[in-house]
Motif scaffolding. Structure first.
Motif, PDB file in Angstrom:
ATOM      1  N   ASN A 153      -0.196   7.231   0.242  1.00  0.00           N
ATOM      2  CA  ASN A 153      -1.403   7.782   0.396  1.00  0.00           C
ATOM      3  C   ASN A 153      -2.892   6.743   0.695  1.00  0.00           C
ATOM      4  O   ASN A 153      -3.734   7.228   0.783  1.00  0.00           O
ATOM      5  CB  ASN A 153      -1.555   8.385  -0.647  1.00  0.00           C
ATOM      6  N   THR A 155      -3.116   4.116  -0.909  1.00  0.00           N
ATOM      7  CA  THR A 155      -3.833   3.301  -1.980  1.00  0.00           C
ATOM      8  C   THR A 155      -3.236   2.454  -2.126  1.00  0.00           C
ATOM      9  O   THR A 155      -1.562   2.324  -2.518  1.00  0.00           O
ATOM     10  CB  THR A 155      -3.714   3.865  -3.245  1.00  0.00           C
ATOM     11  N   THR A 163       0.924  -1.628   0.210  1.00  0.00           N
ATOM     12  CA  THR A 163      -0.034  -0.272  -0.083  1.00  0.00           C
ATOM     13  C   THR A 163       0.676   1.577  -0.193  1.00  0.00           C
ATOM     14  O   THR A 163       1.839   1.851   0.957  1.00  0.00           O
ATOM     15  CB  THR A 163      -1.137  -0.034   1.493  1.00  0.00           C
ATOM     16  N   GLN A 164       0.270   2.107  -0.701  1.00  0.00           N
ATOM     17  CA  GLN A 164       1.295   3.712  -0.605  1.00  0.00           C
ATOM     18  C   GLN A 164       1.317   4.821   0.428  1.00  0.00           C
ATOM     19  O   GLN A 164      -0.115   4.724   1.143  1.00  0.00           O
ATOM     20  CB  GLN A 164       1.054   3.923  -2.433  1.00  0.00           C
TER      21      GLN A 164
END
Length: 265
Positions: A89, A91, A86-87
């Motif tokens: 941010n 996402t 998961t990034q």
């Protein structure tokens, strides 16, 4: 002391190749990364982000790989069950974000193949040959063209090391250097390469795609065949097939660099 250089790594290394192929070959990435994927924000997430990085980050010298000019788009999509993290941010890592002009992953690859055969690429291809395989690869001309890599990536350094009396530890260190940071191909042309000969390409050829060797698939007949086209397709004006594309920026100009695979005879 080491000779001066501009780039400490090379444009084609295992890490750079797997950067693009992590969705297709995750197991190889895990092997390279000691059992872990790279941080999610450092993965191949979007074409525009990768492009901006190559243009603006002097340590990022990636080349596009042959898959960008083939027909299998699976390296651009995340298969079910593959979790790449998961990034920052929040996402999750999913499919690669394509440019707005691409209707689909397949359309993106098709347009890459068309661009590879464009007049602009044909008109500038010899500049790239000079940089990678030609007279601008080493020496004073390479310095003028901002094309200097770490000396251990060059063919001369490899030959010197292989013929020297190395102890086991030194040979292991040299092998690791080649594996991690890549190697410059042998210099083939001592003089400026001529511009690629021009000839019309029948529209049907674009639909044929590129085979696994990076070579253009050619049908036996088309309704637009001419003696000039046939002679070109038989190899009189096409000495190489194209496999990679990257941008090489110098203070004077931007040159499309195309990695070539020598045509087998």
């Amino acid at each position: 002391d080491s000779p001066p250089f501009l780039y400490g790594t090379h444009y084609s290394t295992p890490a750079f190749v797997l950067y693009f192929l992590v969705r297709m070959h995750p197991q190889q990435m895990l092997q390279l990364q000691a059992g872990q994927f790279d941080a999610a924000d450092r993965l191949f997430l979007a074409l525009d982000r990768s492009w901006e990085s190559v243009l603006n980050n002097h340590t990022d010298v990636k080349e596009l790989i042959p898959e960008f000019y083939e027909t299998d788009s699976s390296f651009l999509t995340t298969p079910p069950g593959l979790e790449l993290g998961t990034q920052q941010n929040g996402t999750p890592v999913g499919d690669v974000q394509l440019p707005p002009w691409a209707e689909s992953a397949e359309d993106f690859l098709s347009k890459c193949r068309e661009a590879l055969e464009s007049d602009h690429v044909s008109a500038n291809l010899h500049h790239w040959i000079d940089l990678v395989f030609g007279y601008k690869q080493t020496g004073e001309e390479a310095e003028k063209a901002d094309n200097l890599f770490y000396y251990m990536t060059y063919d001369a350094a490899l030959d010197e090391q292989l013929t020297s009396q190395m102890d086991a530890d030194s040979r292991l260190a040299f092998s690791a250097q080649m594996k991690e940071f890549g190697q410059t191909p042998r210099q083939l042309f001592p003089n400026p390469h001529p511009c690629k000969a021009q000839f019309a390409i029948p529209r049907q050829l674009y639909a044929c795609g590129v085979n696994k060797c990076g070579q253009l698939g050619i049908p036996t007949k088309t309704q637009h065949d001419t003696p000039q086209v046939v002679s070109g397709l038989l190899g009189l004006h096409v000495p190489v097939s194209y496999t990679h594309l990257r941008a090489h920026e110098t203070p004077e100009h931007l040159v499309c660099r195309l990695l070539l695979e020598k045509k087998k005879t």
